[in-house]
Design a protein around this motif. Structure first.
Motif, PDB file in Angstrom:
ATOM      1  N   GLN A   3      24.784  42.369  32.392  1.00 49.18           N
ATOM      2  CA  GLN A   3      25.339  41.595  33.489  1.00 49.18           C
ATOM      3  C   GLN A   3      26.854  41.495  33.376  1.00 49.18           C
ATOM      4  OE1 GLN A   3      23.780  40.505  36.169  1.00 49.18           O
ATOM      5  NE2 GLN A   3      25.756  39.754  36.963  1.00 49.18           N
ATOM      6  N   LYS A   6      28.321  44.780  34.406  1.00 45.17           N
ATOM      7  CA  LYS A   6      28.261  44.940  35.859  1.00 45.17           C
ATOM      8  C   LYS A   6      29.335  44.100  36.543  1.00 45.17           C
ATOM      9  CE  LYS A   6      25.022  44.602  39.740  1.00 45.17           C
ATOM     10  NZ  LYS A   6      23.624  44.258  40.147  1.00 45.17           N
ATOM     11  N   SER A   7      29.602  42.912  36.002  1.00 42.28           N
ATOM     12  CA  SER A   7      30.569  42.010  36.627  1.00 42.28           C
ATOM     13  C   SER A   7      32.001  42.501  36.469  1.00 42.28           C
ATOM     14  CB  SER A   7      30.442  40.609  36.027  1.00 42.28           C
ATOM     15  OG  SER A   7      29.150  40.074  36.247  1.00 42.28           O
ATOM     16  N   GLN A 122      37.600  34.955  35.426  1.00 46.48           N
ATOM     17  CA  GLN A 122      36.234  35.192  35.867  1.00 46.48           C
ATOM     18  C   GLN A 122      35.207  35.059  34.744  1.00 46.48           C
ATOM     19  OE1 GLN A 122      35.466  35.710  39.084  1.00 46.48           O
ATOM     20  NE2 GLN A 122      37.612  35.617  39.678  1.00 46.48           N
ATOM     21  N   THR A 178      38.496  45.526  45.030  1.00 47.25           N
ATOM     22  CA  THR A 178      37.655  44.417  44.603  1.00 47.25           C
ATOM     23  C   THR A 178      37.543  43.350  45.693  1.00 47.25           C
ATOM     24  OG1 THR A 178      37.332  42.757  42.880  1.00 47.25           O
ATOM     25  CG2 THR A 178      39.593  43.164  43.569  1.00 47.25           C
ATOM     26  N   ARG A 180      36.637  40.254  44.720  1.00 45.74           N
ATOM     27  CA  ARG A 180      36.735  38.997  43.982  1.00 45.74           C
ATOM     28  C   ARG A 180      37.947  38.190  44.439  1.00 45.74           C
ATOM     29  NH1 ARG A 180      33.708  38.261  39.445  1.00 45.74           N
ATOM     30  NH2 ARG A 180      32.381  40.014  38.812  1.00 45.74           N
TER      31      ARG A 180
END
Length: 447
Positions: A3, A6-7, A122, A178, A180
Motif C-alpha cells: 500500500q 502504491k501511494s 503524506q 499527480t 494529490r
C-alpha cells in the motif's frame, strides 16, 4: 508495504530517474575529460561545483517553492537541469561547464526538497520508517543504474547526455500529473551554527570528513579507474559495484550502531578505510581483481561514516531542532564535498592517479585522530538516546527536509518547524560531545 509503494510510487519513480541521471552525468563528465587528457583538477572542480550548487539550492529552494508551489517549482527545476545537461554537449569550454554543474546541483536540490516535503506530508507517522527506507532504496538504486548504463552504452558520445536529459524529463511526469493535494508551504528551518558547533562538534568533524571522502569518490573515482586502464564498461561496473556495496552496508551498520558506541564505530570504520585504501594508494597499477575487491571494501566502509555521524549528532539534539540540524549537516557536508575533489585532483595531477586512495587514507586517519570517544560527556544526550539508527542517504541524494522523514522525529514538531517556522526554545550551550568543564551535580540526571 504494498500500500505504501502504491501511494508513493510516483515520487519514488521521480527520485529514481533523478538519481539515474545524476549518477550517469558525474561519471560521464569524468570519463569524457579523461579521454580528452584533461587534468584531474578540472574533474574535481566540476564535482565541487555540483556540491556548491546543492548547498546553494538548500537556501533558494524554500523561496522558489513558497512563491510558485511544489509542482511548478519541481517542473521548472527539472526543465532547467535538463537544459543545463544538454548544454554540456554544445561547448567544450570548461569554465562554462563549472557554471552548468552549479546549476544542475541547485536545481536538483530544489527537486529533492519538493519530493521529501511531499513524502513527509503524506506519510502517516507509523509508516514513516518504511516510506523513508523505500525512498533511500530508490535513491541508491538510481545511482547504481546510472553507472550500469555505461556498461550497456560505453561510447562517450552525446547520446549519454541525451539519456541524462531524458531522465530529468521523465522524472517530472509523475509529479506534474499527480492528483494529490499540495504540501503546506515551506519556510527555511532556522539554523544556528554556533549552537551546533558547541553542542555536536565531533559529529560536524565526522560529517566534514565524510564530505571530503565521498565528494572525492564520486568526482574522481571514474578518472582513477580510467587511468588504471579500465574500459568505459568496466569503469561503469566498478562505480556501480562500489555504490552498491555502500547501500548493502547500511542495514548491518544499523545493527552495529544500535549496540555499540557510535563515535568508537566512526573511528573503527575510518581506520578500516585507511587500511582498505592502502593497496590502491601504494601501487601505481593493480590487477583488475585487486582493484574491484579493494575498491569495493573501501567504498563499503567509506559510506558508513556519514550515517554514523548523523546518528551521533541526533543523539545530542532535541527533536524540535533536528530539521535545523540536518540543514547544518548539509552545509558542513557540502563544504567538505567541495574541498575534497579539488585537493584530491591536485594530488592526482602532481603524483599520479593512486593519490586518490592516498587521500582517502590520510583523510580517514585524520578522522581517527580527531574523533575521541573518551571526550564525550553526554551532558545533552536526549532522554531516550542512543536513538535507534536510521540509515541516511548522503547529501548527494537528499536535502535538509529528509530529516522530516526520520521516524524518530515527532511528526507535530516537524510540521511546526517546516510550516509555521516556529523557533525552538533557546537551549544552554555548554560543550556536550567534547571535553568541557566538569558537569554540575544538578545535571547528573541527564548524564
Amino acid at each position: 508495504m504494498r500500500q505504501i509503494w502504491k501511494s508513493f510510487r510516483a515520487l519514488y519513480f521521480a527520485s529514481l530517474m533523478m538519481l539515474i541521471g545524476s549518477g550517469l552525468l558525474s561519471t560521464y563528465l569524468a570519463l569524457r575529460l579523461a579521454a580528452d587528457n584533461v587534468d584531474g583538477l578540472w574533474v574535481g572542480a566540476l564535482m565541487a561545483a555540483n556540491y556548491f550548487g546543492l548547498v546553494l539550492g538548500g537556501k533558494i529552494g524554500h523561496r522558489l517553492i513558497a512563491r510558485v508551489g511544489h509542482i511548478r517549482a519541481y517542473a521548472t527545476c527539472a526543465g532547467i537541469v535538463g537544459a543545463a545537461v544538454l548544454c554540456h554537449g554544445l561547448t567544450d569550454w570548461l569554465p562554462l561547464w563549472l557554471l552548468l554543474r552549479v546549476i544542475v546541483g541547485l536545481g536538483m536540490m530544489c527537486q529533492y526538497m519538493v519530493i521529501e516535503s511531499w513524502l513527509n506530508e503524506q506519510a502517516d507517522a507509523k509508516q514513516r520508517g518504511v516510506v523513508f527506507s523505500l525512498y533511500m532504496i530508490a535513491s541508491y538504486l538510481g545511482l547504481v543504474l546510472g553507472q550500469l548504463i555505461l556498461v550497456v552504452h560505453p561510447a562517450l558520445g552525446l547520446e549519454l547526455l541525451m539519456l541524462v536529459a531524458l531522465c530529468f524529463a521523465l522524472c517530472l511526469v509523475p509529479v506534474a500529473m499527480t492528483r494529490r493535494i499540495h504540501p503546506a508551504p515551506l519556510h527555511p528551518a532556522p539554523m544556528d551554527p554556533k549552537f551546533f558547533m558547541k553542542r555536536v562538534p565531533q559529529s560536524l568533524i565526522a560529517v566534514l570528513g565524510a564530505g571530503l571522502l565521498v565528494g572525492a569518490f564520486y568526482g574522481l573515482a571514474p578518472l582513477y579507474a580510467a587511468q588504471q586502464g579500465l574500459s568505459t564498461e568496466l569503469v561503469g561496473l566498478y562505480m556501480g559495484c562500489c555504490i552498491f556495496a555502500g547501500l548493502v552496508a547500511q542495514w548491518p551498520l544499523g545493527w552495529l550502531s544500535d549496540r555499540y558506541d557510535r563515535p568508537l564505530l566512526i573511528r573503527i570504520f575510518a581506520f578500516l578505510l585507511a587500511i582498505a585504501s592502502l593497496p590502491l594508494a601504494i601501487l601505481p597499477a593493480v590487477p583488475l581483481e585487486v582493484l574491484f575487491v579493494a575498491g569495493g571494501l573501501s567504498a563499503l566502509v567509506q559510506f558508513c561514516i556519514y550515517p554514523l555521524a548523523v546518528a551521533f549528532a541526533n543523539d545530542h539534539i532535541e527533536p524540535e531542532r533536528r530539521v535545523s540540524l540536518t540543514a547544518m549537516l548539509l552545509v558542513t557536508y557540502g563544504i567538505g564535498a567541495s574541498i575534497g575533489p579539488l585537493v584530491a585532483g591536485v594530488l592526482m595531477k602532481v603524483w599520479g592517479s593512486q593519490m586518490l586512495y592516498a587521500f582517502f587514507s590520510v583523510a580517514s586517519l585524520t578522522l581517527v585522530w580527531r574523533i575521541r570517544p573518551n571526550a564525550v560527556t553526554n551532558l545533552h544526550q536526549v532522554d531516550d538516546a542512543p536513538l535507534h539508527h536510521v540509515a541516511m542517504p548522503d547529501s548527494m541524494s537528499s536535502s535538509p527536509l529528509v530529516a522530516a522523514l526520520d521516524p524518530r522525529v515527532d511528526e507535530q514538531v516537524v510540521q511546526d518547524q517546516m510550516v509555521d517556522n516556529i523557533e525552538p526554545e533557546p537551549e544552554p550551550e555548554p560543550d556536550s560531545e567534547t571535553v568541557g568543564p566538569e558537569p554540575d551535580p544538578d545535571a547528573s540526571e541527564r548524564v
